[in-house]
Design a protein around this motif. Sequence first.
Motif, PDB file in Angstrom:
ATOM      1  N   VAL A   8       5.919  -0.887   8.759  1.00 47.97           N
ATOM      2  CA  VAL A   8       7.308  -0.984   8.329  1.00 47.97           C
ATOM      3  C   VAL A   8       7.489  -0.100   7.105  1.00 47.97           C
ATOM      4  N   PHE A  30       7.177   2.554  12.219  1.00 48.24           N
ATOM      5  CA  PHE A  30       6.427   3.711  12.710  1.00 48.24           C
ATOM      6  C   PHE A  30       5.012   3.243  13.034  1.00 48.24           C
ATOM      7  N   GLU A  56      -0.528   3.405  -0.472  1.00 51.36           N
ATOM      8  CA  GLU A  56       0.541   2.424  -0.286  1.00 51.36           C
ATOM      9  C   GLU A  56      -0.171   1.112   0.033  1.00 51.36           C
ATOM     10  N   GLU A  58      -0.483  -2.639   1.054  1.00 51.68           N
ATOM     11  CA  GLU A  58       0.389  -3.499   1.851  1.00 51.68           C
ATOM     12  C   GLU A  58      -0.344  -4.762   2.309  1.00 51.68           C
ATOM     13  N   ASP A  77      -1.864   1.953   3.481  1.00 45.48           N
ATOM     14  CA  ASP A  77      -1.167   2.860   4.397  1.00 45.48           C
ATOM     15  C   ASP A  77      -1.207   4.254   3.759  1.00 45.48           C
ATOM     16  N   LYS A  98       0.597  10.379   8.464  1.00 44.84           N
ATOM     17  CA  LYS A  98       0.320   8.946   8.428  1.00 44.84           C
ATOM     18  C   LYS A  98      -0.890   8.522   9.244  1.00 44.84           C
TER      19      LYS A  98
HETATM   20 ZN    ZN Z   1       3.695   2.042   4.125  1.00 42.51          ZN
END
Ligand code: ZN
Length: 195
Positions: A8, A30, A56, A58, A77, A98
């Motif tokens: 998300v 994604f 990132e 999470e 992430d 990513k």
């Molecule tokens: Zn993220």
Amino acid sequence: MIQNIWCVGRNYAEHAKELGNEVPTEPLIFLKAGSCATLAAKEIHLPEWGTDVHHEMELALQFDENLQIDEACIALDLTERAKQSQLKAKGHPWTLAKSFKEACPLSSFFPVNDIEELANLNLIFTVNGKIRQQGNTNQMIFTIPQLVDFVRQHFPVMPGDLLLTGTPSGVGPLKRGDTVEAEIVGKITHKWAIK
Ligand code: ZN
């Protein structure tokens, strides 16, 4: 086995703003390839071509046999921000930015008895002992039950799949030689060396 990593984007308002994005009105989903995940590893190997790989931190949820959430962990992430900005500007998918090798380091898992116990957790991420990211899951724009429902409704979720719930503000670059530590307070801590 982790087949899919459903992610998300922009689920914390402060993070959406720091990247100059609008706050979404429905979850922005994604994918990262399931094979990006590394489980409780001690090291993260940045991609050779990456010049601006951001952390990132999470909260990640894992779906069980009945597609309920029974375990959770910390996920990073990892995002090649320079590449993502180029792709975004062209309106292209983010996959290159990513979904590279080792783009989803995970801590060990902890059990989830009741999804409500995830609604008020503090997340802390440090780089070389300095706090970079700090947030609470109560700051999410879409709640965990909303995200779980949305993903199950729209996608072929499989047992073992992960759901990454978005990152608080404070994202930034990693460099080789850094030591990073992520903590979900009261649940789990994990440390990685950046290579
Ligand atoms: Zn993220």
